[in-house]
Scaffold this motif. Structure first.
Motif, PDB file in Angstrom:
ATOM      1  N   HIS A   1    -106.989  55.532 -39.384  1.00 52.34           N
ATOM      2  CA  HIS A   1    -107.798  55.881 -40.561  1.00 52.34           C
ATOM      3  C   HIS A   1    -108.792  56.997 -40.222  1.00 52.34           C
ATOM      4  O   HIS A   1    -108.974  57.945 -41.006  1.00 52.34           O
ATOM      5  CB  HIS A   1    -108.542  54.649 -41.065  1.00 52.34           C
ATOM      6  CG  HIS A   1    -107.674  53.682 -41.813  1.00 52.34           C
ATOM      7  ND1 HIS A   1    -106.917  54.040 -42.902  1.00 52.34           N
ATOM      8  CD2 HIS A   1    -107.452  52.338 -41.622  1.00 52.34           C
ATOM      9  CE1 HIS A   1    -106.265  52.988 -43.360  1.00 52.34           C
ATOM     10  NE2 HIS A   1    -106.566  51.946 -42.601  1.00 52.34           N
TER      11      HIS A   1
ATOM     12  N   ASN B   1    -110.377  56.692 -46.233  1.00 47.85           N
ATOM     13  CA  ASN B   1    -110.019  56.283 -44.872  1.00 47.85           C
ATOM     14  C   ASN B   1    -111.224  55.745 -44.113  1.00 47.85           C
ATOM     15  O   ASN B   1    -111.104  54.790 -43.334  1.00 47.85           O
ATOM     16  CB  ASN B   1    -109.406  57.474 -44.122  1.00 47.85           C
ATOM     17  CG  ASN B   1    -107.966  57.735 -44.499  1.00 47.85           C
ATOM     18  OD1 ASN B   1    -107.061  57.051 -44.051  1.00 47.85           O
ATOM     19  ND2 ASN B   1    -107.751  58.730 -45.349  1.00 47.85           N
TER      20      ASN B   1
ATOM     21  N   ARG C   1    -109.902  61.560 -49.949  1.00 47.75           N
ATOM     22  CA  ARG C   1    -109.045  61.141 -48.830  1.00 47.75           C
ATOM     23  C   ARG C   1    -109.891  60.758 -47.623  1.00 47.75           C
ATOM     24  O   ARG C   1    -109.633  59.738 -46.971  1.00 47.75           O
ATOM     25  CB  ARG C   1    -108.089  62.273 -48.465  1.00 47.75           C
ATOM     26  CG  ARG C   1    -107.142  61.929 -47.319  1.00 47.75           C
ATOM     27  CD  ARG C   1    -106.307  63.121 -46.928  1.00 47.75           C
ATOM     28  NE  ARG C   1    -105.512  62.837 -45.743  1.00 47.75           N
ATOM     29  CZ  ARG C   1    -104.851  63.754 -45.055  1.00 47.75           C
ATOM     30  NH1 ARG C   1    -104.889  65.027 -45.438  1.00 47.75           N
ATOM     31  NH2 ARG C   1    -104.155  63.416 -43.979  1.00 47.75           N
TER      32      ARG C   1
ATOM     33  N   GLN D   1    -106.998  60.327 -39.891  1.00 44.37           N
ATOM     34  CA  GLN D   1    -106.651  60.895 -41.193  1.00 44.37           C
ATOM     35  C   GLN D   1    -107.876  61.473 -41.896  1.00 44.37           C
ATOM     36  O   GLN D   1    -107.794  62.519 -42.557  1.00 44.37           O
ATOM     37  CB  GLN D   1    -105.998  59.824 -42.061  1.00 44.37           C
ATOM     38  CG  GLN D   1    -104.628  59.400 -41.575  1.00 44.37           C
ATOM     39  CD  GLN D   1    -104.034  58.286 -42.399  1.00 44.37           C
ATOM     40  OE1 GLN D   1    -104.616  57.870 -43.408  1.00 44.37           O
ATOM     41  NE2 GLN D   1    -102.871  57.784 -41.993  1.00 44.37           N
TER      42      GLN D   1
END
Length: 314
Positions: free
Chosen positions: A18, A45, A41, A21
């Motif tokens: 996570h 994460n 995004r 990303q």
């Protein structure tokens, strides 16, 4: 014991993915990409990593974070949510010091935090989608303005915005100015419709002039909208939606100005079928440009509803 270590290692690997990303989303951001999607995004994460880490925290840390989890859940989950009710019961138990946390209570806290963070992401996603949709509508309306101005420039008689004051005189008033009408021969039959007379005196810039007057009227409503802008919207992400609603008012105001003058020209407005001067035409164009608020206020209400869910502190 081995199963517990394996589960812990799997959770830590998930947390690492996570965070990677989230880091990639930040590194790949550029001025040519929508930053709102990048922020969504990255934050989704980060929130997922935080939720996973809570499941591995010690009992003391989970007890210490119980009020924080309760505050997040109360802000973003409805009162009748089972997750919220479970967290409230656990928080009361923690505050009363009723023994250590059970695995079931720890799982309930983790799940509730995950549901709350999912609700947060959904609220921000609605803001982004609505803002993107408004920008698309604004672009389409702007293209319509350009097409309308070109139509009036290339074929001035088909989009006639001029008037012949009544009783019939020797002048025709247009948005760009007034023109004297040549006196017809004594034997000539007066025209049955004023459109035949006024169309010959139209100027290619009449439509563009009315559109500019409508932009002025729309600008007045934009100033009022900025006055009501909340202080907590003054962030780059939250400001996209108010900015989109404000910019939309300009092309809609210009279109409504042209439509209003055409309605007056067609005698759809009682008592205003004949305007006496160019100043009156431009004045009514400004009024119709400001009147676009009757339509765009619905968009303002939808934007206000979408922003109401993301105004509270994270």
């Amino acid at each position: 014991m081995g199963d517990a270590d394996g589960r812990r290692q799997a959770v830590l690997e998930g947390v690492e993915r996570h965070l990677q990303q989230a880091e990639e989303a930040c590194l790949n951001a550029s001025r040519f990409r929508p930053r709102s999607g990048t922020l969504e995004r990255a934050w989704s994460n980060i929130r997922a990593a935080e939720t996973d880490l809570l499941s591995l925290a010690s009992d003391d840390e989970v007890r210490a974070r119980a009020p924080e989890v309760l505050g997040i859940v109360r802000r973003h989950l409805p009162e009748d949510s089972p997750q919220r009710q479970a967290v409230e019961e656990i928080a009361e138990s923690v505050e009363a010091g009723d023994g250590p946390l059970t695995d079931q209570e720890r799982s309930a806290l983790v799940r509730a935090l995950g549901f709350a963070y999912a609700a947060v992401g959904g609220k921000y996603r609605r803001v982004r989608v609505l803002a993107d949709l408004l920008w698309i509508v604004t672009g389409a309306a702007t293209l319509g303005l350009v097409a309308l101005a070109l139509w009036g420039y290339l074929d001035k008689q088909s989009l006639d915005l001029c008037f012949r004051p009544q009783p019939p005189g020797n002048r025709v008033v247009c948005p760009t100015g007034e023109h004297k009408v040549e006196a017809p021969p004594p034997t000539a039959v007066p025209p049955a419709a004023t459109d035949v007379v006024t169309g010959a005196y139209s100027d290619p810039l009449d439509v563009l002039t009315v559109e500019c007057a409508g932009l002025i009227g729309a600008a007045l409503t934009v100033v009022a909208a900025v006055h009501h802008l909340h202080v907590d919207q003054a962030t780059q992400y939250k400001f996209r939606l108010p900015l989109a609603t404000a910019v939309l008012k300009f092309p809609v105001g210009a279109l409504s100005a042209v439509a209003g003058i055409v309605l007056i020209k067609g005698a759809f407005v009682p008592g205003l079928s004949d305007l006496d001067s160019s100043a009156q035409i431009l004045g009514w164009a400004v009024v119709f440009g400001a009147a676009q608020h009757l339509v765009t206020h619905i968009v303002d209400q939808r934007a206000e509803e979408a922003l109401s869910g993301v105004r509270r502190p994270p």
